[in-house]
Design a protein around this motif. Structure first.
Motif, PDB file in Angstrom:
ATOM      1  N   ALA A 217      41.200  41.311  36.812  1.00  0.00           N
ATOM      2  CA  ALA A 217      39.799  41.517  37.224  1.00  0.00           C
ATOM      3  C   ALA A 217      38.955  40.289  36.870  1.00  0.00           C
ATOM      4  O   ALA A 217      38.093  39.860  37.642  1.00  0.00           O
ATOM      5  CB  ALA A 217      39.261  42.775  36.521  1.00  0.00           C
ATOM      6  N   LYS A 218      39.186  39.746  35.681  1.00  0.00           N
ATOM      7  CA  LYS A 218      38.459  38.551  35.287  1.00  0.00           C
ATOM      8  C   LYS A 218      38.775  37.409  36.242  1.00  0.00           C
ATOM      9  O   LYS A 218      37.896  36.636  36.620  1.00  0.00           O
ATOM     10  CB  LYS A 218      38.817  38.147  33.847  1.00  0.00           C
ATOM     11  N   GLN A 219      40.001  37.290  36.618  1.00  0.00           N
ATOM     12  CA  GLN A 219      40.404  36.213  37.535  1.00  0.00           C
ATOM     13  C   GLN A 219      39.722  36.365  38.877  1.00  0.00           C
ATOM     14  O   GLN A 219      39.245  35.386  39.487  1.00  0.00           O
ATOM     15  CB  GLN A 219      41.943  36.227  37.704  1.00  0.00           C
ATOM     16  N   ARG A 220      39.633  37.582  39.318  1.00  0.00           N
ATOM     17  CA  ARG A 220      38.976  37.802  40.603  1.00  0.00           C
ATOM     18  C   ARG A 220      37.478  37.493  40.488  1.00  0.00           C
ATOM     19  O   ARG A 220      36.848  36.959  41.407  1.00  0.00           O
ATOM     20  CB  ARG A 220      39.182  39.263  41.050  1.00  0.00           C
ATOM     21  N   GLU A 221      36.956  37.876  39.337  1.00  0.00           N
ATOM     22  CA  GLU A 221      35.526  37.572  39.152  1.00  0.00           C
ATOM     23  C   GLU A 221      35.276  36.052  39.115  1.00  0.00           C
ATOM     24  O   GLU A 221      34.306  35.562  39.697  1.00  0.00           O
ATOM     25  CB  GLU A 221      35.053  38.215  37.833  1.00  0.00           C
ATOM     26  N   ILE A 222      36.118  35.320  38.481  1.00  0.00           N
ATOM     27  CA  ILE A 222      35.978  33.842  38.424  1.00  0.00           C
ATOM     28  C   ILE A 222      36.135  33.264  39.817  1.00  0.00           C
ATOM     29  O   ILE A 222      35.379  32.360  40.232  1.00  0.00           O
ATOM     30  CB  ILE A 222      37.013  33.235  37.470  1.00  0.00           C
ATOM     31  N   GLU A 223      37.071  33.773  40.521  1.00  0.00           N
ATOM     32  CA  GLU A 223      37.299  33.254  41.867  1.00  0.00           C
ATOM     33  C   GLU A 223      36.114  33.583  42.775  1.00  0.00           C
ATOM     34  O   GLU A 223      35.759  32.813  43.659  1.00  0.00           O
ATOM     35  CB  GLU A 223      38.584  33.856  42.433  1.00  0.00           C
TER      36      GLU A 223
END
Length: 233
Positions: free
Chosen positions: A216-222
């Protein structure tokens, strides 16, 4: 006749009367003829047939008391004492039960030969009675020994059965304790296995959640830093 002649005649008559033989008189036998030697052989328990074979038939059998036999003799003897005796025998179910010899005192005594035979008979009867008594005592002792042995065997059997029940009870109790211990051990192992499995499930869930959080964090960063597409001429 002078005095001397009278005296001589009197003496002659007295002498003649003394020398004159007494006329013979026949014996008059009336009743049963018993012999003391045979009477002495009567024994309690004899049958009527045995009694008859030994001393003959009775003089009188009372029709109203046929269990009583009377041997009666009233004999007048020449140059001997007259016989006056009565022997009374009582029977029960044709077995001799009583011998009344109080009325036979006038029977002739035993001869020397009969005394010897009588003593031998009595000695033999005593030996027979003693042997029977010894055999009876031996049989009683053997019966008592068998009874004691039987009681001892029964006692030992009862004790063995009690011991067997006690051993079986102890064995059952030991098996029960062993089974309970094994059940607790199995339950403990099962509980430990379930705990390990729960811990693995928890770890797997935690790892999955961690991965999901990171994704989820990765998607948010992306999402915050979108990639720019550069068009080339």
């Amino acid at each position: 006749m002078n005095k001397l002649t009278l005296i001589t005649l009197s003496v002659s008559l007295l002498f003649l009367s003394a020398c004159t033989p007494t006329p013979y008189k026949n014996d008059i036998n009336q009743g049963s003829s018993l012999d003391r030697f045979q009477v002495n052989q009567l024994k309690i328990g004899m049958s009527q047939v045995q009694v008859q074979n030994l001393i003959g038939s009775p003089s009188i059998i009372d029709p109203f008391h046929n269990n009583q036999w009377n041997y009666i003799n009233h004999s007048t003897l020449h140059q001997k004492e007259n016989l006056r005796y009565r022997l009374v025998l009582t029977f029960d179910n044709k077995q001799l039960t009583q011998i009344n010899t109080s009325g036979i005192t006038s029977l002739p005594a035993l001869t020397d030969k009969e005394k010897v035979l009588e003593e031998k008979r009595i000695t033999t009867e005593i030996a027979t009675v003693l042997a029977a008594k010894q055999a009876e005592e031996k049989a009683a002792a053997e019966a008592l020994a068998r009874q004691v042995a039987k009681q001892k065997l029964a006692k030992e059997k009862a004790a063995a059965e009690v011991l067997a029940r006690q051993v079986a009870k102890q064995k059952l109790a030991a098996e029960k304790i062993k089974a309970e211990a094994l059940a607790r051990q199995v339950a403990k192992q099962k509980l430990a296995a379930e705990k390990v499995r729960a811990e693995k499930v928890a770890k797997a869930r935690a790892l999955k959640k961690k991965i999901e959080i990171e994704q989820a964090k990765q998607r948010e960063i992306e999402a915050q830093n979108p990639l720019k597409i550069i068009d080339t001429p």
